[in-house]
Design a protein around this motif. Structure first.
Motif, short mmCIF file in Angstrom:
data_model
loop_
_atom_site.label_atom_id
_atom_site.label_comp_id
_atom_site.label_asym_id
_atom_site.label_seq_id
_atom_site.Cartn_x
_atom_site.Cartn_y
_atom_site.Cartn_z
N GLN A 26 0.84 -1.19 0.00
CA GLN A 26 0.00 0.00 0.00
C GLN A 26 0.88 1.25 0.00
N TRP A 27 0.25 2.37 -0.28
CA TRP A 27 0.97 3.65 -0.29
C TRP A 27 1.06 4.22 1.12
N PHE A 28 2.23 4.78 1.42
CA PHE A 28 2.46 5.49 2.66
C PHE A 28 2.93 6.90 2.32
N GLU A 29 2.65 7.82 3.22
CA GLU A 29 3.10 9.20 3.06
C GLU A 29 3.75 9.64 4.36
N VAL A 30 4.86 10.35 4.25
CA VAL A 30 5.59 10.82 5.42
C VAL A 30 5.77 12.33 5.35
N ASN A 31 5.50 12.96 6.48
CA ASN A 31 5.87 14.36 6.70
C ASN A 31 6.85 14.35 7.86
N THR A 32 7.90 15.13 7.74
CA THR A 32 8.88 15.16 8.82
C THR A 32 9.39 16.58 9.06
N SER A 33 9.72 16.83 10.30
CA SER A 33 10.33 18.10 10.70
C SER A 33 11.68 17.78 11.31
N LEU A 34 12.70 18.44 10.79
CA LEU A 34 14.09 18.19 11.19
C LEU A 34 14.62 19.42 11.89
N TYR A 35 14.92 19.29 13.18
CA TYR A 35 15.36 20.43 13.98
C TYR A 35 16.88 20.46 14.08
N LEU A 36 17.45 21.59 13.70
CA LEU A 36 18.90 21.78 13.71
C LEU A 36 19.19 23.27 13.62
N ASP A 37 20.42 23.61 13.89
CA ASP A 37 20.86 25.00 13.78
C ASP A 37 21.35 25.24 12.35
N ILE A 38 20.68 26.12 11.63
CA ILE A 38 21.08 26.40 10.24
C ILE A 38 21.80 27.75 10.09
N SER A 39 22.18 28.35 11.22
CA SER A 39 22.78 29.68 11.14
C SER A 39 24.10 29.70 10.36
N THR A 40 24.94 28.70 10.52
CA THR A 40 26.20 28.65 9.77
C THR A 40 25.92 28.54 8.28
N ALA A 41 25.02 27.65 7.90
CA ALA A 41 24.68 27.49 6.48
C ALA A 41 24.08 28.77 5.91
N ALA A 42 23.29 29.45 6.70
CA ALA A 42 22.70 30.71 6.23
C ALA A 42 23.77 31.76 5.99
N SER A 43 24.84 31.68 6.75
CA SER A 43 25.95 32.63 6.59
C SER A 43 26.87 32.25 5.43
N THR A 44 27.22 30.97 5.34
CA THR A 44 28.19 30.53 4.33
C THR A 44 27.56 30.21 2.98
N ASP A 45 26.27 29.90 2.98
CA ASP A 45 25.56 29.48 1.75
C ASP A 45 26.19 28.22 1.17
N ASP A 46 26.64 27.34 2.07
CA ASP A 46 27.32 26.11 1.66
C ASP A 46 26.56 24.91 2.22
N ILE A 47 26.21 23.97 1.35
CA ILE A 47 25.41 22.81 1.75
C ILE A 47 26.12 21.94 2.79
N LYS A 48 27.43 21.97 2.84
CA LYS A 48 28.13 21.15 3.83
C LYS A 48 27.90 21.65 5.25
N ASP A 49 27.36 22.85 5.39
CA ASP A 49 27.09 23.42 6.70
C ASP A 49 25.65 23.22 7.17
N THR A 50 24.93 22.36 6.46
CA THR A 50 23.56 22.06 6.85
C THR A 50 23.31 20.57 6.64
N LEU A 51 22.08 20.17 6.65
CA LEU A 51 21.70 18.79 6.37
C LEU A 51 21.20 18.72 4.94
N ASP A 52 21.81 17.87 4.16
CA ASP A 52 21.35 17.67 2.78
C ASP A 52 20.10 16.80 2.85
N TYR A 53 18.95 17.41 2.75
CA TYR A 53 17.70 16.68 2.98
C TYR A 53 17.37 15.67 1.90
N ARG A 54 18.09 15.70 0.79
CA ARG A 54 17.88 14.66 -0.22
C ARG A 54 18.19 13.28 0.35
N SER A 55 19.19 13.21 1.22
CA SER A 55 19.54 11.92 1.83
C SER A 55 18.45 11.45 2.78
#
Length: 123
Positions: A26-55
């Motif tokens: 059967q089909w399943f659907e998932v919604n998720t909320s991922l809590y983390l500090d994104i301030s470094t990524a917001a400053s550097t604009d670099d994906i290595k400083d956040t969570l790559d949500y594709r994974s």
């Protein structure tokens, strides 16, 4: 705390109490909320400083497709625990797992399980 929301991740799986659910799936659907500090990524604009949500999306789809549990509660907790283990950046994960078409006679609604897992803090 900052949060990344991933909504309506859909995959076909074989978790369910009834034997036909584990055979026909059967089909399943998932919604998720991922809590983390994104301030470094917001400053550097670099994906290595956040969570790559594709994974995270790939992980959720893989778990739905390959897991075969009797209870959706087990699948929901497995998804939440696996996401939390995937990155040290995460402090908390909320997962809502929905059976899109629950096989219950005279019931046209959906069944959802919501779980929250937090990283334990050692002092």
């Amino acid at each position: 705390m900052d949060c990344i929301h991933l909504k309506e991740i859909r995959a076909y799986g074989y978790t369910g109490f009834l034997p036909e659910e584990q055979v026909l799936g059967q089909w399943f659907e998932v919604n998720t909320s991922l809590y983390l500090d994104i301030s470094t990524a917001a400053s550097t604009d670099d994906i290595k400083d956040t969570l790559d949500y594709r994974s995270v999306i790939d992980l959720i789809k893989h778990l739905i497709k390959t897991s075969k549990f009797a209870l959706v509660e087990k699948l929901a907790v497995t998804i939440a625990d696996s996401i939390l283990q995937q990155s040290d950046r995460l402090t908390k994960v909320e997962v809502t797992l929905t059976k899109v078409a629950a096989p219950i006679p005279d019931f046209g609604g959906k069944i959802s399980i919501e779980v929250t897992r937090s990283r334990s803090v050692s002092n």
